[in-house]
Design an enzyme around this catalytic site. Structure first.
Site, PDB file in Angstrom:
ATOM      1  N   HIS A  42      33.659  37.268  33.315  1.00 52.94           N
ATOM      2  CA  HIS A  42      32.911  38.529  33.225  1.00 52.94           C
ATOM      3  C   HIS A  42      33.680  39.478  32.315  1.00 52.94           C
ATOM      4  O   HIS A  42      34.884  39.706  32.518  1.00 52.94           O
ATOM      5  CB  HIS A  42      32.751  39.165  34.609  1.00 52.94           C
ATOM      6  CG  HIS A  42      31.898  40.396  34.589  1.00 52.94           C
ATOM      7  ND1 HIS A  42      30.521  40.343  34.500  1.00 52.94           N
ATOM      8  CD2 HIS A  42      32.215  41.717  34.627  1.00 52.94           C
ATOM      9  CE1 HIS A  42      30.033  41.573  34.494  1.00 52.94           C
ATOM     10  NE2 HIS A  42      31.046  42.428  34.554  1.00 52.94           N
ATOM     11  N   CYS A  67      84.047  54.394  12.478  1.00 56.36           N
ATOM     12  CA  CYS A  67      84.821  53.595  11.525  1.00 56.36           C
ATOM     13  C   CYS A  67      85.925  54.388  10.855  1.00 56.36           C
ATOM     14  O   CYS A  67      86.962  53.842  10.487  1.00 56.36           O
ATOM     15  CB  CYS A  67      83.891  52.981  10.482  1.00 56.36           C
ATOM     16  SG  CYS A  67      82.827  54.173   9.651  1.00 56.36           S
ATOM     17  N   ASP A 121      28.670  39.723  40.751  1.00 58.29           N
ATOM     18  CA  ASP A 121      30.009  39.944  40.200  1.00 58.29           C
ATOM     19  C   ASP A 121      30.944  40.544  41.241  1.00 58.29           C
ATOM     20  O   ASP A 121      31.775  41.412  40.929  1.00 58.29           O
ATOM     21  CB  ASP A 121      29.952  40.865  38.974  1.00 58.29           C
ATOM     22  CG  ASP A 121      28.985  40.357  37.914  1.00 58.29           C
ATOM     23  OD1 ASP A 121      28.811  39.134  37.825  1.00 58.29           O
ATOM     24  OD2 ASP A 121      28.407  41.188  37.191  1.00 58.29           O
TER      25      ASP A 121
END
Length: 1043
Positions: free
Chosen positions: A304, A848, A340
């Site tokens: 469905h 760094c 349904d």
């Protein structure tokens, strides 16, 4: 599934037919066994032995000698030399005559399997060194390996079928001796499919959707025992019937299952005769009686197209759109006597876009996913794992069918959004309608109108409801809220036209001149129409007048794509429903476009005794469009900066305020800076000696390298991406970028923003993954001509070697550092303390260019250390998303553990731990900011980078500049450095003598998008940022000419 001995014979006979067609023989020359044993002889063609039944899905002839695998366990190998993995909960059919030889044991012949009795069994005695073997009905297992083979052996012994036990047979061999085995004069027959979980299915329904479900169920090994579908319409057979008939599957074309509310017994009896285990209803327009629904052992499952319990009824997709739902989907449920309302087996959802229609939802999700999910549902039923979830009534709705004309009329006395939803809910069938100038018109191609009201022809809409505007882009309808809806296409008297052409005289069509190839396209198209409509096709055949419906449109579009390789849209057929018109549209699409009326906003003037017209719009991609304020990538990043900073914070541990200012803020600045370089890249003209008497001219060109690979670290995920990618793209390259494995999220969010910015597909490619796999693939790929990397020195060395070995890629590397910071006694002490802490603890030390080692003049050493400790104690450590936090967690556990080890080594070597050095007692990788003093040059922490919040302080003798410079330069790293002094001469002297790519004077960490950034020695080479960064992604071509 457990199979009882008493029903094995019937099940085996039922199952052999579908599987006999799926034999996969390998290396079988004679097609039959040569064992000489008539009882085990196997005929490849029939799938049956002379005296017994087997299900041979795979046949392997072993002629080679195989060694034992692992710890003495034989793994039988089959297709593509993959291990044959047999699940313990399935039944498998094996028969083989094996011979084995072992040191000092001679040769024995045995039958492998698990029969309750064996006709003959040679060598049935085994010593204690054998783990286990089958003997009669008993099964002794002793030290059986976990990956031994699970087998069951059905066989006829004389006239009787042996009974069978669902047990494991372990085949294990002596662990000490080298054992070899082979199949001797026989074949090994293996069923790698679990035949006991396959179902007998009755398929009830119609349409292409049902036909595709049929194909998939067949492919999965289920037996379709009957197809029940609708009768032919206009001499056209339903696609499900056509597909099933081609496989010789019984097809029943049922006009009706009941009459006057009662089931038709002859139809019911025909259905029951097929003996189905399960009914599957993929798409069914007929009412199926409960006598059929409940007859099979597993009952019935049904598809469905809505998320039940919402939108029960036959017009579910339409009502999903009409209701303005933001989510659509489908349900597979157990059919019951309601409408349904049966229990849910599975559901799947998709989002609803603002201009989705029934067709777009169906084509992109409900059709393809629905087919797969029907097969998934059947698989769950076959395995006994299918749930039955009762539907709740809360939120349930049942809407009427929209088949009645009065329900298809659009109500214009409502807001524009509701009008839009209603029209698209009936697009493409049956179509919402209204009156335009008292003429019935169907409306298609609806969208909300956000522009100002255009000039155009005013028309009456509805029964004195209001006004509409016919303009260059369609028909505007005005809602009760004053907002507008634009309609692109309308159907007038059965003819689909562009809404902008309403009321205009139809232009005569120009016939196309076809090439031979295009004539073959038209011929193939004729065959497709014939197959779908099942009638003779001529130029004036109207697709819809034949009774074709929405499923036929889907089938037509799919077959054109599959057979002709041309992607048409449903609306193409609506606009050209006659065969000749549609054929022209297909031919034009094959040429790369379609012939459209040129529409634009025009300026009309009368000049030179004539009327002239010209557009006042942009011309892009073959059409005139209104200009809009385009947003550049940096603007989009700025709009999403809070979101980007949040992602960066949770992904890398960066404090949110720092992420907002630096990680994201500097990224935005980087993109804006390099955007300004895009049209300023050029070469130079060079004076050279002339080849007299001629003259010469030399000039250089700066050209993009091509495909560039970028690999970025985890400490500044978005900023490192921007530092490298912005100059790369500004130089005209395309990029393949790998973000760090542990922090890829902002790179992926950035990729999303590039789409919104209109970056063409393929220009930017983001590939998360490991360095060993993804990074290595980029470094080795022959199409990548440049690689930019930021990371550790050790990995940089590997990358440089890979780039050299592959195709000598151009490389730029920004690697590790141990940056010295020299503090003289004439400095601004408070500033030096503040900047020194920032140089070390900025971004949790994951930086760094962090000041890896501080050299403090002896005369101020003690007071400097005291002030640093006092200020460090004030740092707020905690949740990086808290605005008051100044120090967050380390990035990941492996790095955190290395920092603890680094601190431990410092203490062991004799450095004095002044503060911190411990894990903070709270969830997460939080480390106390750490301060070491009395650090000597030979110590590990004086030489190696920590990449964490660890301050390493050493004294130097007052006034001895050269000595401290020698110590500062005594490292293989040369990324950054710093000096604090009020003496400008001293500062410049240090800046000249220090061997580092960046020198900070009376500041630290002060980088800028316009200033080049990069290191010396083992800190790498090449530059990020500034004009010099562009040169990393350009190649210089020299051109010399003579004249």
């Amino acid at each position: 599934m457990e199979v009882k001995s008493h029903d094995y014979d019937s099940v085996l006979k039922q199952q052999i037919t579908p599987f006999a067609d799926n034999l996969a023989w390998r290396n079988c020359q004679d097609r039959c066994s040569e064992s000489g044993n008539s009882r085990t002889a196997m005929c490849a063609d029939s799938g049956q032995s002379e005296t017994g039944l087997f299900i041979p899905v795979g046949l392997i002839q072993f002629g080679k000698v195989f060694s034992t695998y692992g710890e003495g366990v034989i793994i039988i190998r089959h297709h593509a030399s993959r291990p044959l993995a047999l699940a313990d909960d399935c039944w498998y059919l094996l028969e083989a005559s094996l011979t084995y030889s072992s040191s000092g044991s001679g040769v024995r012949c045995l039958c492998v399997g698990l029969p309750s009795r064996v006709a003959s069994f040679d060598g049935a005695t085994f010593d204690e060194n054998w783990a286990s073997l089958t003997c009669d009905v008993a099964l002794a297992t002793r030290s059986a390996p976990s990956n031994a083979l699970s087998t069951i052996r059905p066989r006829r012994c004389g006239a009787d079928l042996c009974s069978h036990l669902h047990l494991k047979t372990w085949i294990a061999f002596h662990r000490e001796n080298a054992v070899r085995f082979r199949v001797s004069g026989s074949y090994l027959l293996v069923s790698t499919m679990n035949v006991w979980n396959k179902l007998r299915i009755a398929l009830i329904g119609q349409s292409t959707f049902a036909a595709e479900v049929y194909k998939l169920l067949k492919k999965d090994g289920h037996k379709i025992v009957g197809v029940f579908t609708i009768p032919d319409k206009n001499n056209r057979e339903d696609p499900l019937a056509t597909t099933a008939s081609a496989d010789d599957t019984p097809v029943y074309k049922v006009k009706a299952w009941r009459k006057a509310g009662k089931p038709l017994q002859d139809v019911i009896d025909s259905y029951k005769e097929v003996g189905a285990d399960l009914n599957v209803l993929p798409f069914c327009s007929q009412f199926i009686p409960m006598d059929v629904i409940n007859f099979p052992k597993h009952k019935s499952i049904c598809y469905h197209p809505s998320l039940l319990p919402k939108h029960r009824g036959v017009s579910a997709i339409s009502w999903t759109l009409i209701s303005g739902d933001k989510e659509a989907g489908f349900s597979v449920f157990w059919a019951d006597d309601g409408l349904d309302t049966g229990p849910i087996l599975l559901q799947k959802t998709c989002s609803v876009e603002s201009n989705d229609t029934v067709d777009t939802l169906y084509n992109k999700f409900l059709y393809p996913e629905g087919i797969l999910s029907m097969a998934e549902a059947v698989d769950k039923v076959s395995k006994g794992t299918a749930p039955r979830i009762p539907q709740i009534e809360k939120g349930a709705s049942y809407e009427p069918s929209l088949g009645k004309k009065e329900l298809q009329m659009v109500n214009l006395l409502q807001p524009a959004l509701n009008i839009h939803n209603f029209i698209r809910g009936l697009d493409s069938a049956p179509g919402a309608w209204t009156l335009v100038n008292n003429q019935e018109v169907k409306l298609f191609g609806s969208s909300l109108w956000s522009e100002s009201e255009p000039q155009g022809q005013t028309v009456e809409i509805g029964e004195n409801t209001g006004k509409g505007i016919i303009h260059d882009k369609g028909l505007l309808l005005i809602g009760s809220d004053g907002k507008m809806v634009n309609i692109q296409r309308i159907q007038v008297e059965g003819k689909m036209i562009q809404a902008s052409n309403y009321g205009k005289a139809e232009k005569s069509r120009e016939s196309l001149q076809l090439t031979e190839e295009e004539k073959s396209i038209v011929s193939a198209l004729n065959q497709i129409w014939t197959g779908i409509l099942n009638i003779e096709i001529n130029k004036q055949t109207d697709f819809f007048s034949t009774g074709a419906g929405s499923m036929d449109i889907v089938r037509l579009v799919e077959e054109i794509r599959e057979k002709l390789g041309i992607q048409m849209q449903n609306e193409d057929l609506f606009m050209a429903s006659l065969f000749q018109e549609f054929a022209d549209a297909v031919v034009l699409k094959s040429r790369g476009g379609s012939k459209k009326d040129l529409t634009y906003n025009r300026i009309s003037l009368n000049a030179n005794n004539m009327d002239i017209n010209f557009p006042n719009q942009l011309f892009i991609n073959g059409q005139f469009v209104d200009s809009e304020h385009g947003k550049v990538l940096a603007d989009l990043m700025d709009e999403h900066k809070e979101e980007l900073a949040t992602i960066e914070s949770i992904d890398s541990g960066a404090v949110y305020t720092l992420a907002l200012k630096t990680h994201v803020g500097m990224s935005i600045e980087t993109w804006r800076y390099f955007a300004g370089w895009c049209d300023k890249i050029h070469g130079t003209t060079i004076p050279i000696n002339h080849a007299r008497p001629n003259r010469n001219l030399t000039f250089t060109k700066k050209e993009p390298i091509g495909v560039c690979g970028l690999i970025t670290p985890w400490n500044y995920p978005l900023m490192m991406l921007s530092w490298k990618m912005a100059p790369c793209l500004a130089a005209g390259n395309t990029v393949v970028m790998k973000p760090a494995q542990v922090s890829p999220l902002t790179a992926l969010k950035f990729a999303e923003l590039t789409l919104k910015a209109g970056i063409p597909p393929g220009v930017i490619n983001i590939l998360p993954g490991t360095g060993s796999e993804t990074g290595n693939a980029i470094a080795h790929h022959p199409d990548v001509r440049k690689l930019g990397f930021t990371g550790s020195t050790s990995v940089g060395q590997v990358i440089m070697k890979s780039c050299a070995d592959s195709n000598l890629k151009k490389v730029s590397l920004e690697l590790g550092g141990k940056s010295p910071l020299i503090i003289f006694d004439d400095c601004d002490l408070e500033r030096a303390v503040r900047m020194g802490m920032s140089g070390v603890f900025f971004n949790k030390g994951e930086n760094c260019i962090a000041a890896g080692r501080l050299f403090v003049e002896s005369s101020i050493h003690d007071v400097f250390v005291k002030r640093v400790i006092e200020e460090t104690k004030k740092m707020v450590i905690g949740d990086p998303l808290n605005r008051s936090t100044s120090h967050g967690p380390q990035n990941h556990k492996a790095h955190f553990d290395k920092l603890l080890e680094y601190i431990s080594l410092g203490v062991k070597e004799g450095a004095k731990l002044e503060y911190g050095g411990k894990r903070i007692d709270r969830p997460g990788f939080f480390l106390e900011p750490t301060i070491f003093t009395n650090v000597e040059d030979h110590m590990y922490i004086a030489q190696e980078e920590s990449f964490g919040p660890i301050m390493v302080i050493s004294k130097f003798t007052s006034g001895d500049i050269d000595a401290v410079l020698k110590r500062a330069n005594n490292t293989e790293f040369g990324l950054a450095s710093g000096v604090f002094t009020r003496d400008i001469n001293r500062a410049l002297y240090v800046a000249e003598k220090i061997d580092a790519g960046t020198v900070f004077v009376n500041t630290y960490n002060k980088t800028d998008v316009a200033a080049p950034f990069g290191g010396f020695k083992q800190s790498g080479f090449g530059k990020d940022l500034g004009m010099e960064a562009l040169h990393e992604y350009l190649k210089t071509k020299c051109v010399t000419l003579e004249y």
